[in-house]
Motif scaffolding. Structure first.
Motif, mmCIF file in Angstrom:
data_model
loop_
_atom_site.group_PDB
_atom_site.id
_atom_site.type_symbol
_atom_site.label_atom_id
_atom_site.label_comp_id
_atom_site.label_asym_id
_atom_site.label_seq_id
_atom_site.Cartn_x
_atom_site.Cartn_y
_atom_site.Cartn_z
ATOM 1 N N UNK A 26 6.211 -6.804 -3.437
ATOM 2 C CA UNK A 26 6.356 -6.073 -2.170
ATOM 3 C C UNK A 26 5.227 -5.056 -2.020
ATOM 4 N N UNK A 27 4.880 -4.377 -3.113
ATOM 5 C CA UNK A 27 3.796 -3.389 -3.066
ATOM 6 C C UNK A 27 2.475 -4.058 -2.721
ATOM 7 N N UNK A 28 2.216 -5.201 -3.335
ATOM 8 C CA UNK A 28 0.978 -5.936 -3.051
ATOM 9 C C UNK A 28 0.928 -6.339 -1.578
ATOM 10 N N UNK A 29 2.046 -6.830 -1.076
ATOM 11 C CA UNK A 29 2.110 -7.225 0.327
ATOM 12 C C UNK A 29 1.927 -6.022 1.244
ATOM 13 N N UNK A 30 2.528 -4.906 0.886
ATOM 14 C CA UNK A 30 2.394 -3.689 1.700
ATOM 15 C C UNK A 30 0.942 -3.235 1.745
ATOM 16 N N UNK A 31 0.262 -3.256 0.589
ATOM 17 C CA UNK A 31 -1.143 -2.846 0.555
ATOM 18 C C UNK A 31 -1.981 -3.783 1.418
ATOM 19 N N UNK A 47 1.892 1.519 10.588
ATOM 20 C CA UNK A 47 1.886 1.074 9.196
ATOM 21 C C UNK A 47 2.751 1.951 8.287
ATOM 22 N N UNK A 48 3.455 2.888 8.876
ATOM 23 C CA UNK A 48 4.266 3.822 8.084
ATOM 24 C C UNK A 48 5.329 3.084 7.272
ATOM 25 N N UNK A 49 5.951 2.063 7.861
ATOM 26 C CA UNK A 49 6.988 1.325 7.135
ATOM 27 C C UNK A 49 6.406 0.668 5.890
ATOM 28 N N UNK A 50 5.216 0.082 6.042
ATOM 29 C CA UNK A 50 4.588 -0.570 4.891
ATOM 30 C C UNK A 50 4.206 0.448 3.826
ATOM 31 N N UNK A 51 3.717 1.601 4.248
ATOM 32 C CA UNK A 51 3.378 2.650 3.291
ATOM 33 C C UNK A 51 4.633 3.135 2.572
#
Length: 173
Positions: A26-31, A47-51
């Protein structure tokens, strides 16, 4: 984009109970999503949700490492646990470095620094609240013990007084 959807679905399904390997995904996808979003339109607000997901995954990995330290798995040696924990943390540091660089290259380094400072401030508040709750619980237990002791002393004193009065009344008769 499909992997982003899949990882988000995993994150949504398990919520806080996400395992460390899924958290890495999930972290990789978010980045990746944040990097692409900043390149396309530079709007950080969307992009706040992804951060947030990235930060949550970082926390999940730290918590998982702490839990593994507490409970020694019988199927893993201490060396294996150490290697696993270190590698997960290294991956997260690498992703965080990529994220920091992405913010820096997009001209948003001040925002990134502010987000980190706010996270640190909120963690301190949370830790203070946890400590306050622990103190409150200790205080309640202490007061309960003191109240129980006082009640026991009053009961004993009542028993002694009643016994003395009965003895006096018996001698008077």
């Amino acid at each position: 984009m499909l992997s982003s959807f899949y990882c988000c679905l995993l994150y949504w399904r398990w919520g806080d109970e996400i395992d460390p390997l899924t958290a890495i995904a999930v972290a990789k996808t978010a980045v990746t999503t944040i990097k692409a979003g900043l390149k396309l339109h530079g709007d950080v607000q969307s992009l706040i949700k992804d951060f947030s997901k990235f930060q949550d995954c970082k926390d999940v990995i730290e918590e998982a490492a702490k839990e593994e330290e507490k409970k020694h798995k019988k199927n893993k040696s201490i060396s294996q646990q150490a290697m696993h924990n270190v590698m997960l943390r290294k991956q997260m540091r690498d992703y965080e470095a990529k994220l920091r660089e992405t913010f820096m290259w997009s001209g948003q380094s001040a925002l990134y620094s502010e987000l980190q400072a706010e996270k640190k401030r909120l963690k301190k508040l949370e830790a203070a609240e946890v400590e306050r709750q622990k103190y409150k619980k200790r205080l309640i237990i202490q007061r309960f013990k003191e109240g129980s002791l006082l009640a026991a002393l009053m009961l004993f004193t009542s028993y002694v007084v009643v016994t003395v009065i009965n003895m006096i009344l018996d001698k008077i008769k």
